[in-house]
Design an enzyme around this catalytic site. Structure first.
Site, PDB file in Angstrom:
ATOM      1  N   HIS A 146     -20.865  50.748  20.678  1.00  0.00           N
ATOM      2  CA  HIS A 146     -21.987  50.535  19.755  1.00  0.00           C
ATOM      3  C   HIS A 146     -21.414  50.374  18.350  1.00  0.00           C
ATOM      4  CE1 HIS A 146     -21.314  54.708  18.665  1.00  0.00           C
ATOM      5  NE2 HIS A 146     -21.584  55.106  19.902  1.00  0.00           N
ATOM      6  N   HIS A 193     -18.537  52.687  17.155  1.00  0.00           N
ATOM      7  CA  HIS A 193     -17.196  52.323  17.638  1.00  0.00           C
ATOM      8  C   HIS A 193     -16.678  51.091  16.881  1.00  0.00           C
ATOM      9  CE1 HIS A 193     -18.972  54.104  21.498  1.00  0.00           C
ATOM     10  NE2 HIS A 193     -17.926  54.877  21.278  1.00  0.00           N
ATOM     11  N   GLN A 236     -12.223  65.873  30.220  1.00  0.00           N
ATOM     12  CA  GLN A 236     -12.925  66.471  29.090  1.00  0.00           C
ATOM     13  C   GLN A 236     -14.389  66.785  29.408  1.00  0.00           C
ATOM     14  OE1 GLN A 236     -12.183  62.926  26.488  1.00  0.00           O
ATOM     15  NE2 GLN A 236     -14.263  63.306  25.774  1.00  0.00           N
TER      16      GLN A 236
HETATM   17  P1  AMP Z   1     -16.719  58.161  22.307  1.00  0.00           P
HETATM   18  O1  AMP Z   1     -16.719  56.823  22.968  1.00  0.00           O
HETATM   19  O2  AMP Z   1     -18.068  58.793  22.218  1.00  0.00           O
HETATM   20  O3  AMP Z   1     -15.638  59.068  22.831  1.00  0.00           O
HETATM   21  O4  AMP Z   1     -16.323  57.877  20.794  1.00  0.00           O
HETATM   22  C1  AMP Z   1     -15.143  57.210  20.463  1.00  0.00           C
HETATM   23  C2  AMP Z   1     -14.918  57.297  18.984  1.00  0.00           C
HETATM   24  O5  AMP Z   1     -16.014  56.722  18.291  1.00  0.00           O
HETATM   25  C3  AMP Z   1     -14.782  58.733  18.469  1.00  0.00           C
HETATM   26  O6  AMP Z   1     -13.747  58.792  17.491  1.00  0.00           O
HETATM   27  C4  AMP Z   1     -16.132  58.996  17.863  1.00  0.00           C
HETATM   28  O7  AMP Z   1     -16.108  59.961  16.833  1.00  0.00           O
HETATM   29  C5  AMP Z   1     -16.484  57.631  17.323  1.00  0.00           C
HETATM   30  N1  AMP Z   1     -17.928  57.494  17.147  1.00  0.00           N
HETATM   31  C6  AMP Z   1     -18.900  57.724  18.066  1.00  0.00           C
HETATM   32  N2  AMP Z   1     -20.111  57.545  17.512  1.00  0.00           N
HETATM   33  C7  AMP Z   1     -19.912  57.205  16.213  1.00  0.00           C
HETATM   34  C8  AMP Z   1     -20.771  56.899  15.115  1.00  0.00           C
HETATM   35  N3  AMP Z   1     -22.101  56.909  15.219  1.00  0.00           N
HETATM   36  N4  AMP Z   1     -20.198  56.607  13.927  1.00  0.00           N
HETATM   37  C9  AMP Z   1     -18.837  56.585  13.798  1.00  0.00           C
HETATM   38  N5  AMP Z   1     -17.984  56.864  14.792  1.00  0.00           N
HETATM   39  C10 AMP Z   1     -18.513  57.169  15.985  1.00  0.00           C
END
Ligand code: AMP
Length: 298
Positions: A34, A37, A61
Site C-alpha cells: 500500500h 510501503h 513472527q
Molecule cells: P509490513 O509489510 O506490515 O511488515 O510493513 C513493512 C514495512 O512498511 C515496515 O517497515 C512498516 O513499518 C512499513 N509500513 C507499514 N505501514 C506503513 C505506513 N502506513 N506508513 C509508513 N510505513 C509503513
C-alpha cells in the site's frame, strides 16, 4: 524490475550491482503493498541507487492464533505497485527458501521488547530479528528503510544493527495516513465499514493526547486515561494496550517531565494497539522536547 525467488539468484544480481558501484537499498515488507510501503521505496530511492523490495510473510513472527494463515496476499498487484514506484528488484522467496528447516536460533532483545507489542506478542520480535538478520545477510544492503508505524520494530532493528555491527544504515520513514488520519495497514482489509469508520479514533485520540500534553498535562496516566476514554467511545474497539514510553529504552514513563523522563530523555512515544473485530491495529506518535517545548518528532 527483476523478480526473483531464490537466495542464490538475488545474491548474484545484487553483487553485480554492488560491483558496479551501486549503493544498495532494502525495503523489507510482508507484501499486500500500500502507499505506506511505497513511501518507503521513495525514501530508499533517495538514499540508494539500487532498490530491493523483499516480500515475505514471515511465519516466525506470528504467534499461535494470530493471522498468519489469512494474511492478505496479491503477488501480481504487489509486483505492479513496486515496479510502478521504481523498485529495481523484487525478492519474493518461499517459506522453504528462507527456512529450509526449523530454525533453532532464537534472538532476544532485552528492555526494548519488555513492553508494547513485545509484551503482547511473545516471540514476535525474535522472529522479526531472525528474518531481518537473514535478509541483511542475503542482500547485504547499505541502507534499509523501516516505517515509524511499527516503531518498536524500528527501535529493535536499529539496536540489532548497532550491537551486531551490521554495516547498514537504518532509515526511519514517517507513517503514511489516509486523509482522515488512519495509519494505512495491510490489515485494513479485515475491517468492515463500521469498524473502518470508527478506527479514525486511534489517530484522533493520539492527537488529543498530544494537545493535552502541550497544554501542560504531565501525568502520563492521565494522558493514557484520556486516550482510553476516547477509544472506548467506539463500540467496535477493544484496547490491547496504550502506553507512554521513553524512546531510549521503550520503558514506560510516569511523569512526562519528571525524574523518569528528565534531561536524559529527549523524546517519548505514545503507542497503542487496538482490535477492531479481527484486525489488530497499531499506531503511535513520538513527541520530542526541544527548548522545553513539545514537538511532533518524525
Ligand atoms: P509490513 O509489510 O506490515 O511488515 O510493513 C513493512 C514495512 O512498511 C515496515 O517497515 C512498516 O513499518 C512499513 N509500513 C507499514 N505501514 C506503513 C505506513 N502506513 N506508513 C509508513 N510505513 C509503513
Amino acid at each position: 524490475m527483476w523478480v526473483t525467488r531464490t537466495i542464490k539468484e538475488v545474491r548474484k544480481i545484487v553483487e553485480k550491482e554492488r560491483a558496479r558501484g551501486k549503493v544498495i537499498g532494502l525495503v523489507p515488507t510482508m507484501g499486500y503493498l500500500h502507499e505506506g510501503h511505497l513511501s518507503l521505496i521513495d525514501v530508499a530511492k533517495e538514499r540508494s541507487d539500487y532498490v530491493v523490495v523483499s516480500l515475505f510473510v514471515n511465519p516466525t513472527q506470528f504467534g499461535p492464533g494470530e493471522d498468519l494463515e489469512r494474511y492478505p496476499k496479491d503477488f501480481n498487484h504487489d509486483r505492479e505497485l513496486a515496479e510502478g514506484r521504481g523498485a529495481d528488484l523484487l525478492f519474493a522467496p518461499s517459506v522453504e527458501e528462507i527456512y529450509p528447516r526449523e530454525p533453532y536460533l532464537e534472538l532476544g532483545m532485552k528492555r526494548l521488547t519488555d513492553h508494547l507489542c513485545g509484551r503482547r506478542r511473545p516471540g514476535h520480535f525474535s522472529g522479526v530479528m531472525l528474518v531481518v538478520t537473514k535478509l541483511f545477510n542475503i542482500i547485504r544492503p547499505d541502507v534499509a528503510v523501516f516505517g515509524q508505524k511499527d516503531a518498536q520494530q524500528l527501535f529493535v532493528i536499529k539496536r540489532l544493527v548497532e550491537e551486531l555491527n551490521f554495516p547498514i544504515e537504518i532509515i526511519a520513514a514517517p507513517t503514511v495516513r489516509e486523509a482522515d488520519g488512519f495509519a494505512i495497514s495491510s490489515r485494513n482489509i479485515y475491517l468492515n465499514e463500521k469498524q473502518r469508520a470508527q478506527s479514525t479514533i486511534l489517530y484522533e485520540s493520539l492527537q488529543a493526547a498530544k494537545e493535552l500534553i502541550q497544554s501542560g498535562e504531565r501525568d502520563a496516566e492521565k494522558v493514557i486515561e484520556k486516550v482510553r476514554g476516547l477509544i472506548n467511545s467506539a463500540d467496535e474497539a477493544k484496547i490491547d494496550y496504550i502506553e507512554i514510553v521513553d524512546t531510549d529504552d521503550l520503558q514506560p514513563i510516569t511523569e512526562i517531565e519528571g525524574t523518569s523522563c528528565s534531561s536524559s530523555c529527549s523524546s517519548f512515544m505514545i503507542a497503542l494497539a487496538v482490535y477492531f473485530g479481527r484486525a489488530r491495529l497499531i499506531d503511535n506518535i513520538i513527541l520530542e522536547k526541544r527548548d522545553g517545548e513539545l514537538l511532533r518528532a518524525i
